[in-house]
Design a protein around this motif. Structure first.
Motif, PDB file in Angstrom:
ATOM      1  N   ASP A 158       0.832  -1.198   0.000  1.00 18.40           N
ATOM      2  CA  ASP A 158       0.000   0.000   0.000  1.00 18.40           C
ATOM      3  C   ASP A 158       0.870   1.253   0.000  1.00 18.40           C
ATOM      4  O   ASP A 158       0.646   2.183  -0.786  1.00 18.40           O
ATOM      5  CB  ASP A 158      -0.913  -0.024   1.230  1.00 18.40           C
ATOM      6  N   ILE A 159       1.889   1.268   0.854  1.00 19.33           N
ATOM      7  CA  ILE A 159       2.804   2.422   0.912  1.00 19.33           C
ATOM      8  C   ILE A 159       3.522   2.591  -0.420  1.00 19.33           C
ATOM      9  O   ILE A 159       3.650   3.717  -0.928  1.00 19.33           O
ATOM     10  CB  ILE A 159       3.815   2.267   2.065  1.00 19.33           C
ATOM     11  N   THR A 162       0.868   4.061  -2.864  1.00 18.19           N
ATOM     12  CA  THR A 162       0.228   5.354  -2.591  1.00 18.19           C
ATOM     13  C   THR A 162       1.135   6.377  -1.918  1.00 18.19           C
ATOM     14  O   THR A 162       0.807   7.557  -1.913  1.00 18.19           O
ATOM     15  CB  THR A 162      -0.997   5.166  -1.680  1.00 18.19           C
ATOM     16  N   ASP A 164       1.261   6.863   1.070  1.00 23.07           N
ATOM     17  CA  ASP A 164       0.504   7.375   2.218  1.00 23.07           C
ATOM     18  C   ASP A 164       0.919   6.611   3.477  1.00 23.07           C
ATOM     19  O   ASP A 164       0.197   5.746   3.975  1.00 23.07           O
ATOM     20  CB  ASP A 164      -0.999   7.243   1.962  1.00 23.07           C
ATOM     21  N   THR A 165       2.079   6.960   3.994  1.00 22.49           N
ATOM     22  CA  THR A 165       2.629   6.277   5.156  1.00 22.49           C
ATOM     23  C   THR A 165       1.771   6.511   6.396  1.00 22.49           C
ATOM     24  O   THR A 165       1.585   5.593   7.192  1.00 22.49           O
ATOM     25  CB  THR A 165       4.076   6.747   5.415  1.00 22.49           C
ATOM     26  N   ARG A 167      -1.467   6.874   6.696  1.00 20.79           N
ATOM     27  CA  ARG A 167      -2.643   5.996   6.674  1.00 20.79           C
ATOM     28  C   ARG A 167      -2.242   4.561   6.969  1.00 20.79           C
ATOM     29  O   ARG A 167      -2.897   3.853   7.733  1.00 20.79           O
ATOM     30  CB  ARG A 167      -3.348   6.095   5.320  1.00 20.79           C
TER      31      ARG A 167
END
Length: 194
Positions: A158-159, A162, A164-165, A167
Motif C-alpha cells: 500500500d505504501i 500510494t 501514504d505512510t 494511513r
C-alpha cells in the motif's frame, strides 16, 4: 599461471555495489557499479563473471543485510510486550533505514520473470515466518504469524503504491489493537499509546 583471486577485493567491491543498489536501485548497466566501487568493468567481470551474476550477488548480500536488520528487530525482548516489538519493527521497516530494502525487494517481487532470483517470492515469505512465530508464541498465538506477515506485506505494498505512510501507520496500529484482543488472556500486555 593465472592471477590469484583476492576475496577481500571482491568483497569490498560487492559491499560498494550493495550500498549503491540500496540507495539507487539495481542499475541496467555496469557503469554505476564501476563508479560506486572505484573499480573497472574489467575488474567487475573478473570477480563476478557476468553482469547478471554480479546483480544476483548484490541482491543476495542486500537480502542478508535485510535479514540481519529485520531479524534483530523481530526478536522477542525480555520485558517488552511483543506488540510493542512489532510496532517498533514496523516503524524501522518503513522508516529511513528500512525503506531501501522495501524498495529494492518490492521491485524484485513484482518481476514476473524472476530471472535474477527464481525462488524469491517464496523465500521472501518463508524467511519471516519463523521469527514472527517465535514472537507471537510469547502471546500464546504462534499460528497468527501468517496473519501478521500478510498484514505487514499488504501495508508495505500500500505504501509503495500510494506513498501514504500515515494511513498505513494508522492501519498497522489498528491491527495491533485487534491483535491484542486475539492474544491469550493475561498475556497480552497493552501496546501503549497509539
Amino acid at each position: 599461471m593465472g592471477r590469484r583471486r583476492q576475496p577481500e577485493i571482491r568483497d569490498r567491491i560487492l559491499e560498494a555495489c550493495v550500498d549503491h543498489a540500496l540507495a539507487h536501485g539495481l542499475p541496467d548497466r555496469l557503469e554505476p557499479f564501476v563508479t560506486a566501487s572505484g573499480s573497472s568493468t574489467r575488474m567487475l567481470i573478473y570477480h563476478f563473471g557476468t553482469r547478471d551474476a554480479l546483480l544476483r550477488e548484490t541482491l543476495r548480500r542486500a537480502r542478508q543485510r535485510q535479514r540481519d536488520f529485520y531479524g534483530e528487530l523481530l526478536c522477542p525482548r525480555p520485558g517488552e510486550p511483543y506488540l510493542t516489538t512489532l510496532r517498533r519493527t514496523w516503524q524501522a521497516m518503513t522508516g529511513a533505514e528500512g525503506r531501501p530494502y522495501l524498495s529494492m525487494f518490492g521491485k524484485l517481487r513484482e518481476d514476473s520473470e524472476q530471472r535474477l532470483w527464481p525462488d524469491f517470492r517464496r523465500e521472501a515469505t518463508t524467511d519471516w515466518l519463523q521469527p514472527l512465530e517465535d514472537g507471537m508464541r510469547t502471546l500464546g498465538r504462534p499460528e497468527l504469524a501468517t496473519l501478521v506477515l500478510a498484514v505487514i506485506r499488504g501495508l508495505i505494498m500500500d505504501i509503495e503504491a500510494t506513498a501514504d505512510t500515515g494511513r498505513a501507520d494508522q492501519a498497522f496500529d489498528d491491527f495491533l489493537a485487534a491483535l491484542a484482543l486475539l492474544a491469550t488472556p493475561g498475556e497480552a500486555d497493552p501496546v501503549g499509546p497509539l
